[in-house]
Design a protein around this motif. Structure first.
Motif: not given
Length: 123
Positions: A35-48, A50-57, A61-67
């Motif tokens: 329907i929307g072209g994204f899913c929970r895993n996509c959202l997790s990837d975007w979080i990871a 965004a973290a990498a862009e800010r030098d946050v480890v 798996d951590m990002a997926r657990e957040m979602v």
């Protein structure tokens, strides 16, 4: 609106989205993709990302657990079902619409300065 206020508002909206996705375990990722072209895993990837862009480890798996609100393997075992051929076809068609052509995107951006068309990786 200042950046801190905007960040707080967006964070609150994100928390509501993840709470809804955790509650609606009946909605499969393949359905979200169809329907929307994204899913929970996509959202997790975007979080990871965004973290990498800010030098946050932050591992995948951590990002997926957040979602998901739990380990991804546990979620899959408890809630995920096999996708039907119809779901997979809808997903492929929908995801194909996410990809943008850079030259076309520039032309659209210039012709519609008030709009911000969605991209494949940054909604």
């Amino acid at each position: 609106m200042d950046d801190a206020t905007r960040d707080a508002i967006e964070a609150a909206a994100f928390r509501r989205l993840t709470a809804l996705l955790r509650h609606r375990t009946d909605v499969q990722n393949v359905d979200l993709m169809g329907i929307g072209g994204f899913c929970r895993n996509c959202l997790s990837d975007w979080i990871a990302e965004a973290a990498a862009e800010r030098d946050v480890v932050l591992t995948k798996d951590m990002a997926r657990e957040m979602v998901y609100g739990m380990q991804y393997a546990a979620y899959k075992t408890r809630y995920q079902t096999d996708a039907t051929p119809e779901q997979l076809d809808r997903m492929r068609s929908s995801v194909a619409r996410n990809y943008r052509e850079d030259a076309l995107d520039e032309a659209l951006d210039e012709s519609f300065p008030a709009s911000d068309p969605p991209s494949g990786s940054q909604p």
